[in-house]
Design a protein around this motif. Structure first.
Motif, short mmCIF file in Angstrom:
data_model
loop_
_atom_site.label_atom_id
_atom_site.label_comp_id
_atom_site.label_asym_id
_atom_site.label_seq_id
_atom_site.Cartn_x
_atom_site.Cartn_y
_atom_site.Cartn_z
N ASN A 97 0.00 66.44 26.54
CA ASN A 97 0.62 67.08 25.38
C ASN A 97 0.23 68.54 25.17
O ASN A 97 1.00 69.29 24.59
CB ASN A 97 0.26 66.30 24.11
N ALA A 127 0.01 72.75 28.57
CA ALA A 127 0.88 73.92 28.70
C ALA A 127 0.47 75.02 27.72
O ALA A 127 0.63 76.20 28.00
CB ALA A 127 2.33 73.52 28.47
N SER A 152 3.90 70.62 41.57
CA SER A 152 5.02 70.12 40.77
C SER A 152 4.89 68.62 40.51
O SER A 152 5.36 68.14 39.48
CB SER A 152 6.37 70.49 41.39
N GLU A 171 1.97 68.50 37.60
CA GLU A 171 2.50 68.92 36.30
C GLU A 171 3.68 68.05 35.88
O GLU A 171 3.79 67.63 34.73
CB GLU A 171 2.95 70.39 36.37
N GLN A 185 4.65 65.74 32.50
CA GLN A 185 5.80 66.11 31.69
C GLN A 185 6.78 64.94 31.56
O GLN A 185 7.31 64.67 30.48
CB GLN A 185 6.50 67.29 32.34
N GLN A 186 7.00 64.22 32.67
CA GLN A 186 7.90 63.07 32.64
C GLN A 186 7.38 62.02 31.67
O GLN A 186 8.14 61.32 31.01
CB GLN A 186 8.07 62.48 34.04
N PHE A 215 5.66 62.67 28.95
CA PHE A 215 5.99 63.18 27.61
C PHE A 215 7.46 62.91 27.29
O PHE A 215 7.79 62.41 26.21
CB PHE A 215 5.69 64.68 27.54
N PHE A 216 8.33 63.21 28.25
CA PHE A 216 9.75 62.96 28.05
C PHE A 216 10.01 61.48 27.79
O PHE A 216 10.79 61.12 26.90
CB PHE A 216 10.55 63.40 29.29
N THR A 237 14.84 61.11 31.25
CA THR A 237 14.18 60.33 32.31
C THR A 237 15.02 59.12 32.68
O THR A 237 16.10 58.92 32.15
CB THR A 237 12.81 59.84 31.85
N VAL A 255 7.31 56.49 36.75
CA VAL A 255 6.82 57.81 37.17
C VAL A 255 6.23 57.76 38.57
O VAL A 255 6.59 58.56 39.44
CB VAL A 255 5.79 58.37 36.16
N ALA A 297 7.54 75.50 26.68
CA ALA A 297 6.64 74.36 26.49
C ALA A 297 6.04 74.35 25.09
O ALA A 297 5.78 73.30 24.52
CB ALA A 297 5.54 74.40 27.53
N ILE A 334 6.82 70.75 23.73
CA ILE A 334 5.70 69.82 23.80
C ILE A 334 4.90 69.91 22.51
O ILE A 334 3.85 70.53 22.45
CB ILE A 334 4.80 70.15 25.02
N ASN A 387 18.18 61.40 36.39
CA ASN A 387 17.74 62.20 35.25
C ASN A 387 16.36 62.80 35.47
O ASN A 387 16.10 63.96 35.11
CB ASN A 387 17.73 61.35 33.98
N MET A 388 15.46 62.01 36.04
CA MET A 388 14.12 62.52 36.32
C MET A 388 14.18 63.66 37.34
O MET A 388 13.48 64.66 37.19
CB MET A 388 13.23 61.40 36.85
N SER A 439 15.67 66.74 35.41
CA SER A 439 14.77 67.39 34.45
C SER A 439 13.54 67.96 35.14
O SER A 439 13.03 69.01 34.73
CB SER A 439 14.38 66.42 33.34
N GLN A 469 8.40 76.50 35.88
CA GLN A 469 6.95 76.46 35.98
C GLN A 469 6.47 77.09 37.29
O GLN A 469 5.49 77.84 37.31
CB GLN A 469 6.49 75.01 35.89
N GLN A 470 7.17 76.79 38.38
CA GLN A 470 6.78 77.37 39.67
C GLN A 470 6.88 78.89 39.63
O GLN A 470 6.09 79.59 40.25
CB GLN A 470 7.66 76.81 40.79
N PHE A 511 12.82 75.52 48.05
CA PHE A 511 11.99 74.34 47.82
C PHE A 511 12.81 73.20 47.21
O PHE A 511 12.78 72.06 47.68
CB PHE A 511 10.81 74.70 46.92
N TYR A 512 13.58 73.52 46.17
CA TYR A 512 14.34 72.46 45.49
C TYR A 512 15.55 72.01 46.29
O TYR A 512 15.90 70.82 46.26
CB TYR A 512 14.73 72.91 44.07
#
Lengths: 225, 225
Positions: free
Chosen positions: A133, A136, A183, A186, A190-191, A193-194, A202, A211, B136, B140, B178-179, B182, B190-191, B214-215
Motif C-alpha cells: 500500500n 510507491a 516488473s 512491483e 500492485q495486482q 492492491f487492485f 484483475t 497472482v 500512485a 494507492i 485484465n491483469m 493493467s 513505472q519502468q 520489452f512489452y
DNA sequence: TCAAACATAATAGTATTACTATTACATTTG
DNA sequence: CAAATGTAATAGTAATACTATTATGTTTGA
C-alpha cells in the motif's frame, strides 16, 4: 521450517535512522508499533504523535530514532526486502535446476506469506500490506535521486539483480532480465492492491490466488526458447 | 495526423471538480498551470498557494474549482486516460488483424508521445510525466474504495477492459487479460521512472527506448499458442 | 564513592500547509 | 435597472511535521 531468520541480522542502511532501533527496547516498540499503526491508518494518517500515544512514549522520543516518518517507512521497506533477499538465497541454495530455482523465487516474491510456514517475523503479513500500500509513496518521489545517492535502495537493487541472474540461468539470451524482475516484484504487489480494491483491473475470482499463477505463466512463456 | 482530439470533448467525472474548469478562462489557467507546476515541484511540494501565485489568482479561487489538490490530480489523471482511451479507439478502428491492433495499442500505451505526431494537447509530455510520477499517490490510498464508489476510476477501468478485449482477440483462451493489460499500463510508466532514477532496475541502455520492445516481446510471447 | 560526561526522554513550542468562512465585486437576466 | 447569480478576494482555523530546550537517568573514570 522454523524462524531461522529471526536470529539472522538483516543489515539496514545507516542513513535511515538516527539511532538504531534494534539496539533498544523503545526502538523495538517503535518498529512493532509503527508496522501495526501504519498498516491500520495508512501512511498519510499515520503520525509520530499517534504512534507515541500507542506505544506510550512521546513524539520527540520517536524523533530520536527517525528524523521523519518518510525515513521510518524507508527503514521498514529496506528491512522487508532484506528479509526477502535472504529468504531467496537460503531457500534456493540447494536447488540445481534453474527452472525450479526460478519457480521458487517467483513463489517467494508473488505469493502471500503463510504465517505458519515461512514467516520471518511476527508481523510479516502486516508489513507486506504496508509494502503493497505505501511503497510507491516513498519510492516515486522527487527525492529519489538523493536517497539513491546515500545507498537507500541498494538492498532493493541487489534483490532485483539477483532475480535477474536467476532469470538468465533459465534463458541466457533473454535481453530484459532486470525489467522482468522489477516488473514482477512491483507488479505482483500492485495486482494485489487492485484485487482488493479495483478487482475489475484483475482476473482474480473469489478467494483463489491468481497472482502467482499469472507470473509463472507470464515469465516461463516469455523465457521459452 | 493533426490535433483531431483537441476538438473532442473528453468527459471527466463530475465528482472531481466543484466547477468545471473547461468552462472558464481561469479554469483553463488552473489546469495548464497545475500541469506545469506539479510536474516541476512534484505533488507534495505543489500547493494551491504556489499555483495561485504562478497563474496570478488567489488560493481561494482555486478552491472554487477543486476541493483539494488530491481531487485536482485525480482530474488530471482521469482526463489523461480519457484521451488515451479515445486515441486507442480512433487509431485502431480501421485495423483488421488482431495482432496489428494489439501492436498499435501497446505502442500508444507504452511509447513516449511524439509531440509532433500524436500529441493530444499542448503539454501532453508534462502530463505524462505527472502520470508516471504521481499516479500512485492518489491511486494507492486508503480512500480508494470511496472514490471508486463515486465512479472516479470508471474511465481507467473501461480502458483496461478495452485493452483486455483486444488481448483476447489475439488469444481467446488467455486467462488473465485484465491483469496483463493493467500490469502493462502501470508497469510501463513505472519502468520509465526506474529508467530515469534507478536504471539498475531496468535494461534501458543509453537513449534507446526498451520499454515498448520489452512489452511487445512479453505480451506476444505470452499469447503465443 | 561520587561527580563529570553522556545517553535518553519529556515539555513546550514553531512553521507550514491544507482547507474554510465570510465578504466584496462583477455579470447576467427578466 | 434591480434581483439573482457567478466569480474572486480577505482573513482566517486546524492539523501536522518538525525543533529547541530542559529534565532525568546511566555510565565511567579518578
Amino acid at each position: 521450517m522454523q524462524n531461522i531468520l529471526a536470529s539472522i541480522k538483516i543489515p539496514v542502511n545507516q542513513n535511515l535512522f538516527l539511532k538504531d532501533p534494534s539496539t533498544s527496547e523503545l526502538g523495538q516498540k517503535i518498529i512493532d508499533g509503527s508496522i501495526a499503526l501504519m498498516n491500520q491508518l495508512g501512511f498519510e494518517r499515520f503520525t509520530f504523535k499517534k504512534l507515541a500515544i500507542e506505544i506510550q512514549t512521546t513524539e520527540a522520543s520517536v524523533y530520536r530514532y527517525f528524523e521523519s516518518k518518510h525515513k521510518l517507512l524507508l527503514y521498514l521497506i529496506n528491512w522487508y526486502w532484506g528479509c526477502i533477499a535472504t529468504r531467496i538465497t537460503l531457500e534456493t541454495r540447494n536447488i540445481e535446476l534453474p527452472e525450479q530455482k526460478l519457480k521458487k523465487t517467483i513463489h517467494i516474491l508473488t505469493a502471500l506469506p503463510n504465517p505458519e510456514i515461512d514467516s520471518l517475523i511476527s508481523n510479516e503479513l502486516a508489513l507486506k500490506e504496508i509494502i503493497i500500500n505505501e511503497s510507491a509513496k516513498v519510492l516515486i518521489t522527487k527525492d529519489v535521486d538523493e536517497e539513491n545517492k546515500v545507498g537507500v535502495f541498494s538492498v532493493y537493487k541487489t534483490l532485483v539483480s539477483n532475480v535477474a541472474a536467476i532469470i538468465n540461468e533459465v534463458n541466457r539470451d533473454y535481453p530484459y532480465p532486470n525489467m522482468l524482475a522489477s516488473s514482477m516484484i512491483e507488479g505482483s504487489n500492485q495486482q494485489r492492491f487492485f484485487a482488493a480494491h479495483l478487482p475489475k483491473l484483475t482476473n482474480i475470482k473469489e478467494d483463489s490466488d491468481f497472482v502467482e499463477s499469472f507470473y509463472l505463466d507470464l515469465i516461463f512463456n516469455t523465457l521459452k526458447k
